[in-house]
Write a protein that holds these residues in place. Structure first.
Motif, PDB file in Angstrom:
ATOM      1  N   CYS A 160      -1.781  -2.235  -7.950  1.00 49.11           N
ATOM      2  CA  CYS A 160      -3.154  -2.752  -7.808  1.00 49.11           C
ATOM      3  C   CYS A 160      -4.085  -1.659  -7.281  1.00 49.11           C
ATOM      4  N   ALA A 161      -3.622  -0.923  -6.276  1.00 51.24           N
ATOM      5  CA  ALA A 161      -4.467   0.114  -5.673  1.00 51.24           C
ATOM      6  C   ALA A 161      -4.715   1.253  -6.660  1.00 51.24           C
ATOM      7  N   THR A 162      -3.705   1.575  -7.484  1.00 48.40           N
ATOM      8  CA  THR A 162      -3.882   2.627  -8.492  1.00 48.40           C
ATOM      9  C   THR A 162      -4.897   2.200  -9.552  1.00 48.40           C
ATOM     10  N   LEU A 163      -4.842   0.948  -9.951  1.00 51.73           N
ATOM     11  CA  LEU A 163      -5.837   0.457 -10.913  1.00 51.73           C
ATOM     12  C   LEU A 163      -7.241   0.538 -10.318  1.00 51.73           C
ATOM     13  N   ARG A 164      -7.376   0.157  -9.068  1.00 48.12           N
ATOM     14  CA  ARG A 164      -8.699   0.186  -8.418  1.00 48.12           C
ATOM     15  C   ARG A 164      -9.217   1.628  -8.294  1.00 48.12           C
ATOM     16  N   ALA A 165      -8.295   2.560  -8.002  1.00 46.71           N
ATOM     17  CA  ALA A 165      -8.707   3.950  -7.803  1.00 46.71           C
ATOM     18  C   ALA A 165      -9.219   4.581  -9.098  1.00 46.71           C
ATOM     19  N   ASN A 166      -8.673   4.142 -10.235  1.00 49.50           N
ATOM     20  CA  ASN A 166      -9.037   4.782 -11.500  1.00 49.50           C
ATOM     21  C   ASN A 166      -9.950   3.937 -12.375  1.00 49.50           C
TER      22      ASN A 166
END
Lengths: 208, 226
Positions: A160-166
């Motif tokens: 989830c955090a990786t999706l938000r970061a990119n």
């Protein structure tokens, strides 16, 4: 005695039949040529490789239950859905390393598809540009994921955090396994819930 | 005349009622109840530990140990299972909610990570409502659950146990209407990350259980006020 009009009719029909035979033969030849041409239609242009870009992968660490952003350079397609799949795939490639801080077998092939949809919810309160990412995971990824509250939670939170970061417009994430809803990832973490990417964002600095 | 007699009778009855109320003994304090939920069981074996033991068995062993310690301290304990039985997640939450518990602990063991993991629900906190939604009932108790996590964390660290705190989405825990935490025992590891003590080691579980029991006794005396 055959009447004259019948003779003429017979000759006309014979000529028409021969003409149709010739036309059919030509059509067959054309179809055959098209088929042969199709079989030999090897790609004459190399596929376009997406240019390498900087992507932030938020990697989990089992030792201290943390999420640490790391910057990696990787080819990123222009299409947002393909882009989301690429970053998640690279994240799971990190986890597939036996020496990883959060070892999980499977690698990039574990993310089968990522669909980006307008985020549902209250029209009055939600961001009109907010998106819901539906991440379809491979069944063997869930089957081989280590069982445990911390390890399962870290896997989902880091995705989830990786999706938000990119893809900052991705506000919500739902997970499927082989295209179907599933109760838990590996016996613990809830997969029926809609995850909010804001809740999974790490608070620490970026580690290059 | 009749009216004045009636008024007098009402006044006398009121005075008697007030006096009775003043002399009545105070209502007995509500008994402090702890719910212990040994996760998994029956067909659901949970994870498998490196020692070969199944998670459900190690969870039950920890539950039994902790129940004994709490019982010895005069705390009423309700367990969701006492044997290798399959108990549905909703049933576990029902047991916890009917107990009107002061603390609910969902007990787990795992080979991942190290030390003791304390997890509160990741639901965002909301004000208490009369009819909360089943799947998010814990949201009204998050603040109390985090306070309980603080007490447990202090006790475990006091016993030199490595503790990590986190939030998670755990079915069952999210439906509990009590201060609720998931406690996951992971191996103890050395400097080079090698396992020194397995999570189903009896002495290790005893240390963890003793710390949790001490924390719950402290929670009973300090943490009951909202």
């Amino acid at each position: 005695v055959i009447p004259r009009y019948q003779k003429i009719l017979f000759v006309v029909l014979l000529i028409a039949s021969l003409a149709m035979g010739v036309v059919l033969w030509q059509l067959r030849e054309r179809a055959h040529k098209r088929l042969v041409a199709g079989e030999s239609s090897a790609p004459t242009r190399a596929p376009e490789v997406a240019p390498a870009e900087q992507a932030t992968l938020v990697a989990a660490n089992d030792a201290d239950n943390s999420l640490v952003p790391q910057v990696h350079s990787l080819p990123l397609p222009a299409d947002p859905g393909a882009r989301a799949r690429a970053v998640l795939g690279r994240l799971l490639d990190l986890y597939a390393d036996p020496e990883a801080t959060h070892p999980v077998p499977g690698g990039a092939a574990s993310v089968t598809q990522v669909f980006l949809l307008p985020a549902p919810g209250d029209i009055q309160t939600r961001d009109p540009g907010a998106q819901l990412a539906v991440v379809n995971l491979a069944g063997n990824f869930a089957a081989s994921h280590p069982s445990g509250l911390q390890t399962e939670t870290l896997t989902l939170d880091s995705m989830c955090a990786t999706l938000r970061a990119n893809l900052p417009r991705v506000a919500e994430v739902r997970f499927l396994v082989d295209g179907q809803p599933r109760a838990t990832l590996a016996g613990h973490a809830d997969l029926t819930r809609t995850y909010l990417t804001a809740a999974a964002a790490p608070a620490e600095g970026i580690k290059p | 005349m009749a009216l004045s007699k009636f008024a007098t009778a009402v006044m006398i009855a009121s005075a008697v009622a007030v006096a009775a109320a003043q002399q009545a003994p105070p209502a007995p304090a509500q008994r402090f109840v702890v719910v212990l939920d040994a996760a998994h069981g029956g067909d659901d074996s949970g994870g498998k530990l490196d020692s070969g033991q199944l998670e459900k068995t190690a969870n039950l062993a920890l539950s039994v140990r902790l129940r004994s310690l709490l019982g010895a301290r005069g705390i009423l304990v309700v367990t969701t299972r006492e044997s290798d039985a399959s108990v549905e997640l909703n049933r576990r939450a029902e047991i916890a909610n009917r107990a009107n518990a002061g603390a609910c602990l969902s007990l787990h063991t795992s080979e991942s990570g190290s030390g003791v993991h304390l997890f509160a629900s990741s639901l965002p906190p909301v004000p208490s409502t009369r009819f909360p939604a089943w799947k998010t009932a814990q949201a009204a108790w998050i603040t109390r659950s985090l306070a309980l996590a603080g007490v447990l964390n202090s006790a475990l660290e006091h016993a030199d146990l490595n503790v990590t705190l986190g939030r998670t989405a755990l079915p069952g825990l999210d439906s509990m209407t009590c201060p609720a935490l998931a406690v996951e025992i992971a191996p103890q590891r050395g400097e080079d990350n090698t396992i020194t003590t397995e999570p189903d080691d009896a002495d290790y579980q005893a240390r963890v259980a003793a710390s949790l029991a001490a924390a719950i006794v402290q929670w009973r005396t300090e943490g009951r006020q909202p």
